[in-house]
Design a protein around this motif. Structure first.
Motif, PDB file in Angstrom:
ATOM      1  N   PHE A   1      24.970  20.233 -18.915  1.00 21.13           N
ATOM      2  CA  PHE A   1      25.075  20.650 -20.307  1.00 21.13           C
ATOM      3  C   PHE A   1      25.469  19.404 -21.075  1.00 21.13           C
ATOM      4  O   PHE A   1      25.810  18.380 -20.492  1.00 21.13           O
ATOM      5  CB  PHE A   1      26.126  21.753 -20.444  1.00 21.13           C
ATOM      6  N   ASP A   2      25.410  19.493 -22.379  1.00 21.31           N
ATOM      7  CA  ASP A   2      25.521  18.291 -23.198  1.00 21.31           C
ATOM      8  C   ASP A   2      26.768  18.234 -24.054  1.00 21.31           C
ATOM      9  O   ASP A   2      27.130  17.191 -24.568  1.00 21.31           O
ATOM     10  CB  ASP A   2      24.281  18.208 -24.100  1.00 21.31           C
ATOM     11  N   ARG A   3      27.405  19.379 -24.254  1.00 26.68           N
ATOM     12  CA  ARG A   3      28.556  19.402 -25.142  1.00 26.68           C
ATOM     13  C   ARG A   3      29.488  20.551 -24.788  1.00 26.68           C
ATOM     14  O   ARG A   3      29.040  21.598 -24.308  1.00 26.68           O
ATOM     15  CB  ARG A   3      28.061  19.555 -26.589  1.00 26.68           C
ATOM     16  N   ILE A   4      30.767  20.304 -25.026  1.00 26.59           N
ATOM     17  CA  ILE A   4      31.763  21.361 -24.884  1.00 26.59           C
ATOM     18  C   ILE A   4      32.259  21.690 -26.283  1.00 26.59           C
ATOM     19  O   ILE A   4      32.623  20.782 -27.048  1.00 26.59           O
ATOM     20  CB  ILE A   4      32.967  20.865 -24.036  1.00 26.59           C
ATOM     21  N   LYS A   5      32.294  22.975 -26.632  1.00 24.35           N
ATOM     22  CA  LYS A   5      32.920  23.391 -27.885  1.00 24.35           C
ATOM     23  C   LYS A   5      34.237  24.076 -27.544  1.00 24.35           C
ATOM     24  O   LYS A   5      34.248  25.175 -26.985  1.00 24.35           O
ATOM     25  CB  LYS A   5      32.005  24.346 -28.663  1.00 24.35           C
TER      26      LYS A   5
ATOM     27  N   LEU B   1      44.651  20.430 -24.976  1.00 19.88           N
ATOM     28  CA  LEU B   1      43.581  19.751 -25.701  1.00 19.88           C
ATOM     29  C   LEU B   1      43.366  18.345 -25.180  1.00 19.88           C
ATOM     30  O   LEU B   1      42.237  17.911 -24.977  1.00 19.88           O
ATOM     31  CB  LEU B   1      43.939  19.692 -27.189  1.00 19.88           C
ATOM     32  N   ARG B   2      44.466  17.654 -24.942  1.00 15.25           N
ATOM     33  CA  ARG B   2      44.375  16.293 -24.411  1.00 15.25           C
ATOM     34  C   ARG B   2      43.623  16.304 -23.078  1.00 15.25           C
ATOM     35  O   ARG B   2      42.774  15.446 -22.824  1.00 15.25           O
ATOM     36  CB  ARG B   2      45.793  15.742 -24.221  1.00 15.25           C
ATOM     37  N   THR B   3      43.914  17.287 -22.253  1.00  9.27           N
ATOM     38  CA  THR B   3      43.266  17.395 -20.945  1.00  9.27           C
ATOM     39  C   THR B   3      41.772  17.678 -21.082  1.00  9.27           C
ATOM     40  O   THR B   3      40.945  17.086 -20.384  1.00  9.27           O
ATOM     41  CB  THR B   3      43.937  18.514 -20.119  1.00  9.27           C
ATOM     42  N   ILE B   4      41.411  18.578 -21.997  1.00  7.02           N
ATOM     43  CA  ILE B   4      39.990  18.904 -22.187  1.00  7.02           C
ATOM     44  C   ILE B   4      39.229  17.680 -22.714  1.00  7.02           C
ATOM     45  O   ILE B   4      38.115  17.391 -22.285  1.00  7.02           O
ATOM     46  CB  ILE B   4      39.799  20.115 -23.136  1.00  7.02           C
ATOM     47  N   LEU B   5      39.870  16.936 -23.639  1.00  5.29           N
ATOM     48  CA  LEU B   5      39.224  15.732 -24.175  1.00  5.29           C
ATOM     49  C   LEU B   5      39.007  14.701 -23.064  1.00  5.29           C
ATOM     50  O   LEU B   5      37.950  14.063 -22.989  1.00  5.29           O
ATOM     51  CB  LEU B   5      40.056  15.132 -25.317  1.00  5.29           C
ATOM     52  N   ALA B   6      39.991  14.579 -22.172  1.00  9.04           N
ATOM     53  CA  ALA B   6      39.871  13.634 -21.050  1.00  9.04           C
ATOM     54  C   ALA B   6      38.763  14.082 -20.098  1.00  9.04           C
ATOM     55  O   ALA B   6      37.985  13.263 -19.592  1.00  9.04           O
ATOM     56  CB  ALA B   6      41.203  13.523 -20.313  1.00  9.04           C
TER      57      ALA B   6
ATOM     58  N   LYS C   1      35.462  13.216 -21.551  1.00  7.59           N
ATOM     59  CA  LYS C   1      35.227  11.774 -21.429  1.00  7.59           C
ATOM     60  C   LYS C   1      34.764  11.419 -20.022  1.00  7.59           C
ATOM     61  O   LYS C   1      33.795  10.689 -19.835  1.00  7.59           O
ATOM     62  CB  LYS C   1      36.515  11.020 -21.793  1.00  7.59           C
ATOM     63  N   SER C   2      35.453  11.964 -19.020  1.00  7.59           N
ATOM     64  CA  SER C   2      35.105  11.579 -17.647  1.00  7.59           C
ATOM     65  C   SER C   2      33.766  12.185 -17.218  1.00  7.59           C
ATOM     66  O   SER C   2      33.075  11.629 -16.388  1.00  7.59           O
ATOM     67  CB  SER C   2      36.225  11.931 -16.672  1.00  7.59           C
ATOM     68  N   LEU C   3      33.394  13.308 -17.806  1.00  9.69           N
ATOM     69  CA  LEU C   3      32.081  13.893 -17.484  1.00  9.69           C
ATOM     70  C   LEU C   3      30.980  13.349 -18.397  1.00  9.69           C
ATOM     71  O   LEU C   3      29.817  13.691 -18.249  1.00  9.69           O
ATOM     72  CB  LEU C   3      32.132  15.422 -17.622  1.00  9.69           C
TER      73      LEU C   3
ATOM     74  N   THR D   1      44.664  15.346 -37.927  1.00 12.15           N
ATOM     75  CA  THR D   1      45.353  14.090 -37.623  1.00 12.15           C
ATOM     76  C   THR D   1      45.654  13.986 -36.127  1.00 12.15           C
ATOM     77  O   THR D   1      45.414  12.945 -35.509  1.00 12.15           O
ATOM     78  CB  THR D   1      46.670  14.000 -38.436  1.00 12.15           C
ATOM     79  N   ILE D   2      46.170  15.072 -35.569  1.00 14.13           N
ATOM     80  CA  ILE D   2      46.467  15.067 -34.130  1.00 14.13           C
ATOM     81  C   ILE D   2      45.191  14.857 -33.326  1.00 14.13           C
ATOM     82  O   ILE D   2      45.153  14.049 -32.391  1.00 14.13           O
ATOM     83  CB  ILE D   2      47.164  16.382 -33.705  1.00 14.13           C
ATOM     84  N   LEU D   3      44.141  15.563 -33.704  1.00 19.09           N
ATOM     85  CA  LEU D   3      42.873  15.444 -32.976  1.00 19.09           C
ATOM     86  C   LEU D   3      42.337  14.013 -33.044  1.00 19.09           C
ATOM     87  O   LEU D   3      41.846  13.474 -32.052  1.00 19.09           O
ATOM     88  CB  LEU D   3      41.848  16.434 -33.529  1.00 19.09           C
ATOM     89  N   ALA D   4      42.462  13.403 -34.215  1.00 19.94           N
ATOM     90  CA  ALA D   4      42.001  12.021 -34.364  1.00 19.94           C
ATOM     91  C   ALA D   4      42.811  11.100 -33.458  1.00 19.94           C
ATOM     92  O   ALA D   4      42.257  10.236 -32.775  1.00 19.94           O
ATOM     93  CB  ALA D   4      42.119  11.583 -35.818  1.00 19.94           C
ATOM     94  N   GLN D   5      44.122  11.315 -33.422  1.00 21.55           N
ATOM     95  CA  GLN D   5      44.991  10.498 -32.555  1.00 21.55           C
ATOM     96  C   GLN D   5      44.610  10.633 -31.088  1.00 21.55           C
ATOM     97  O   GLN D   5      44.718   9.686 -30.313  1.00 21.55           O
ATOM     98  CB  GLN D   5      46.460  10.920 -32.714  1.00 21.55           C
ATOM     99  N   GLU D   6      44.180  11.842 -30.722  1.00 26.66           N
ATOM    100  CA  GLU D   6      43.830  12.097 -29.322  1.00 26.66           C
ATOM    101  C   GLU D   6      42.411  11.641 -28.977  1.00 26.66           C
ATOM    102  O   GLU D   6      41.934  11.856 -27.874  1.00 26.66           O
ATOM    103  CB  GLU D   6      43.989  13.585 -28.997  1.00 26.66           C
ATOM    104  N   GLY D   7      41.718  11.083 -29.953  1.00 27.56           N
ATOM    105  CA  GLY D   7      40.389  10.546 -29.683  1.00 27.56           C
ATOM    106  C   GLY D   7      39.276  11.582 -29.728  1.00 27.56           C
ATOM    107  O   GLY D   7      38.191  11.354 -29.194  1.00 27.56           O
TER     108      GLY D   7
END
Ligand code: C2E
Ligand code: CA
Ligand code: CA
Ligand code: CA
Length: 275
Positions: A192-196, A215-220, A223-225, A241-247
Motif C-alpha cells: 500500500f502507499d499511504r497510511i491515514k 503518533l510518534r511510533t506510527i510516524l516512525a 518512515k521505516s516502511l 505544531t506538535i505534528l510538525a515537530q514530529e516530522g
C-alpha cells in the motif's frame, strides 16, 4: 379487558422497531435518491505540513434528502452497505470523483473511499478501470482508501484485488489506521502507499502524552516502511505544531478546511503557500 395476546410492546421493543423501520425506509429511499440525483460529493483538502501546499482532495459523499435535508454519511453508508446499494453508489462515487477532477483540472491526488463490501466484490476493479477510462483521469492521480478491518475480513479475496488495482496504476491508502484489528500484520502482508492515521490519535494530542507517543511510533513506522503518513482530523494550531515537530509530512482537517464542493474549494483563497 385485554387479552393475553395484545400486550403493549415495551419502550425498548418499540424503539427497536422504529429504528429498523427507519433503516428500511432509508434503504428504499436511497435507491431512488441515486436515480434522481440527490447525492453529491464534497471534497476535503490534504496538505503538506512543510509549506501548506495542497497535495490531494478526499471525496466525501453527501445525501441531500428532499424532506429530511442532509443525512450524515455515518447514518446512510452503513445502511447502503447492509442493503448492497453501496455497490452501485460506490461505482457512482468513483465515476463522479474522477469526472470532477478532470472537469476542474485538478492535478493533485483524488482520494475515494471504498467500502468493505466493494472491496470483496468482483466488480470493483472493472468499476475503477471504467471510471478512469470514461473520465480520462491519470490513474496515478486516483487513490483508494480502504480500511484495515475490510482487508482482514477476507484476506484471500482482498489481496489479489489490491494487486489488480495497483496494476491499474492507482494508489492505496489504509484509512482509519490504528482503529482496526492487527494493524502490523496487515501492514506486513500487502503493499500500500499511504497510511491515514485516525483522528482519535490527534484529538487530545496536546494534553495526552500517550497519544503523542503513539503518533510518534506510527510516524516512525511509516518512515521505516517508506510509505507516506497523513494524519487526519487536525483542528488546532497546537496539534499542527506538535505534528510538525514530529516530522509528520501530511495532514487533513478542519484547520485547513471543511469538506466542500470542489468548485468552491478551487475558488477560495485559503492559507498562503510558502513555496
Ligand atoms: P472518513 O473516511 O474517515 O472521512 C473523514 C471524516 O472526518 C469526514 O466525515 C470528514 O468530514 C471528517 N473530518 C475531516 N476533518 C476533520 C476534523 O478536523 N475534525 C473532525 N471532527 N472531523 C473531520 P464525513 O464526511 O461525515 O464522513 C464520515 C465517514 O463516512 C467517512 O469517514 C467514511 O468512512 C464514510 N464515507 C464518506 N464518503 C464515503 C464514500 O463515498 N464511500 C464510502 N464507502 N464511505 C464514505
Ligand atoms: Ca477516508
Ligand atoms: Ca479516516
Ligand atoms: Ca471512517
Amino acid at each position: 379487558a385485554k387479552g393475553a395476546n395484545d400486550v403493549t410492546p415495551s419502550f425498548f421493543e418499540q424503539s427497536m422497531d422504529d429504528a429498523a423501520r427507519e433503516r428500511r425506509v432509508l434503504a428504499h429511499e436511497m435507491r431512488r435518491a441515486l436515480e434522481t440525483g440527490q447525492f453529491y460529493l464534497n471534497f476535503q483538502q490534504q496538505h503538506a505540513v512543510r509549506n501548506n501546499a495542497i497535495v490531494g482532495y478526499e471525496a466525501l459523499l453527501r445525501w441531500r434528502h428532499p424532506q429530511k435535508g442532509l443525512v450524515p454519511p455515518d447514518v446512510f453508508i452503513p445502511i447502503a452497505e447492509e442493503s448492497g446499494l453501496i455497490l452501485d453508489l460506490g461505482a457512482w462515487v468513483l465515476q463522479q470523483a474522477c469526472a470532477e477532477a478532470v472537469t476542474w483540472q485538478v492535478h493533485q491526488k483524488i482520494a475515494v473511499n471504498i467500502s468493505p463490501l466493494q472491496l470483496t466484490n468482483p466488480t470493483l476493479v472493472d468499476n475503477v478501470r471504467e471510471a478512469l477510462q470514461k473520465s480520462g483521469l491519470d490513474p496515478s492521480q486516483l487513490e483508494l482508501e480502504v480500511t484495515e478491518t475490510a482487508i482482514i475480513s477476507d484476506r484471500e479475496r482482498v489481496l489479489p484485488v489490491l494487486q489488480q488495482l495497483h496494476g491499474l496504476g492507482v494508489t492505496i491508502a489504509i484509512d482509519d489506521f490504528g482503529t482496526g484489528y492487527s494493524s502490523l500484520a496487515t501492514l506486513n502482508s500487502f503493499s500500500f502507499d499511504r497510511i491515514k492515521v485516525d483522528r482519535s490519535f490527534v484529538t487530545n494530542l496536546a494534553e495526552n502524552s500517550r497519544s503523542h507517543s503513539m503518533l510518534r511510533t506510527i510516524l516512525a513506522l511509516g518512515k521505516s516502511l517508506q510509505v507516506s503518513v497523513l494524519v487526519e482530523g487536525v483542528e488546532t494550531v497546537d496539534q499542527l505544531t506538535i505534528l510538525a515537530q514530529e516530522g509528520c509530512a501530511e495532514v487533513q482537517g478542519f484547520i485547513y478546511g471543511q469538506p466542500a464542493p470542489l468548485a468552491d474549494l478551487l475558488h477560495s483563497v485559503g492559507l498562503p503557500h510558502e513555496e
